[in-house]
Design an enzyme around this catalytic site. Sequence first.
Site, mmCIF file in Angstrom:
data_model
loop_
_atom_site.group_PDB
_atom_site.id
_atom_site.type_symbol
_atom_site.label_atom_id
_atom_site.label_comp_id
_atom_site.label_asym_id
_atom_site.label_seq_id
_atom_site.Cartn_x
_atom_site.Cartn_y
_atom_site.Cartn_z
ATOM 1 N N SER A 167 0.760 -1.215 -0.124
ATOM 2 C CA SER A 167 0.086 -0.060 0.138
ATOM 3 C C SER A 167 0.954 1.255 0.083
ATOM 4 O O SER A 167 1.538 1.574 -1.107
ATOM 5 C CB SER A 167 -1.007 -0.035 1.260
ATOM 6 N N ASP A 261 -9.816 -3.417 -6.034
ATOM 7 C CA ASP A 261 -9.227 -2.452 -5.341
ATOM 8 C C ASP A 261 -8.988 -1.290 -6.535
ATOM 9 O O ASP A 261 -8.485 -1.609 -7.574
ATOM 10 C CB ASP A 261 -7.817 -2.987 -4.764
ATOM 11 N N HIS A 291 -8.102 -4.688 -1.141
ATOM 12 C CA HIS A 291 -6.990 -4.011 -0.459
ATOM 13 C C HIS A 291 -6.869 -4.343 0.946
ATOM 14 O O HIS A 291 -7.781 -4.890 1.565
ATOM 15 C CB HIS A 291 -7.186 -2.551 -0.418
#
Length: 324
Positions: A167, A261, A291
């Site tokens: 991320s 995502d 995610h």
Amino acid sequence: MRPAVQPDMTSRGKYETRLDPALWAYIDSVNAWYPQEIVGLPVDKQRAVYNRMCRAFRQGRPLGVKTRDGLIAAADHGIPVRRYQLSGQAARALVVYYHGGGFILGGLDSHDDICAEICAGTGFDVLSVDYRLAPEHVHPAAFNDALAAFEWAAGTGSLPIVLCGESAGGNLAAAVAQATRRHARTAIGQVLIYPGLGGDESSGSYVEHAEAPLLSVGDIAFYRDVRSVRRQSPDDPTFSPLRDTDFSGLPPTVVITAGCDPLSSDGETYRDRILAAGGKAWWHEEKRLVHSFLRARTTVPAAAEAFARIIDAVAALGRGEWPY
């Protein structure tokens, strides 16, 4: 992942049948940690809730993994780091790991079990970096810490280095790879896990999955804004790696994204840019995941399989092999 509003269980929309029941149980569990008003709370309150959630999901470290904490000296502060080593085994590589959390959450403890499992699964040392967080420290503070940690690792040890991040941490890993590709010592590979790289938000997964579970385009905008300096340039590659104009000289790259995502297209675009520049890159989209799926690796079979792929990629790159 940014603290999300408790969802209306009748509004799963197109994801109702697209995602497996086990994954929905994980999503519901994450959302259950956050009261309706969490989005409006100060960041320190959000961090407290996030840290409690991380402790609830935390797995124990695998047997044989030992750790030690330290500080890397920077210009005007110390950067906390945690090194993971597998007892009785000489490591062949070092993984420099940057945690996720939207640039406002997370630290050494929030991703402790993930780093320990990467260490156990590869036999490599892992260096987890506790970079400075926004909004107290806006860009380029996190990038500067990420870069300083890599340069310290490259300058004080001889092990080959694999960059890895998920991320927000994937953004930092990519930015460090691009900033150091012409240095005397460079990373021999990088593995990016559902990274946010500053791609085109008017197309692809940004549109198709604008309201995906656990991460929406609104969340992405929040993260971008909270770490931006006044008049932040969108073309700064240390902020948005996809805004660079040169993708040559990057280390062999593996990108793993989640199919549901909004950030997934960033992985595809990044792969294409590296390939077009003559480099090695492979992108894989985990079709039925969302995610933050790393935290679901013990309860959702698809997440466990994805994590195994990540560990295999790190292991291969650390040995100097191209896994694909």
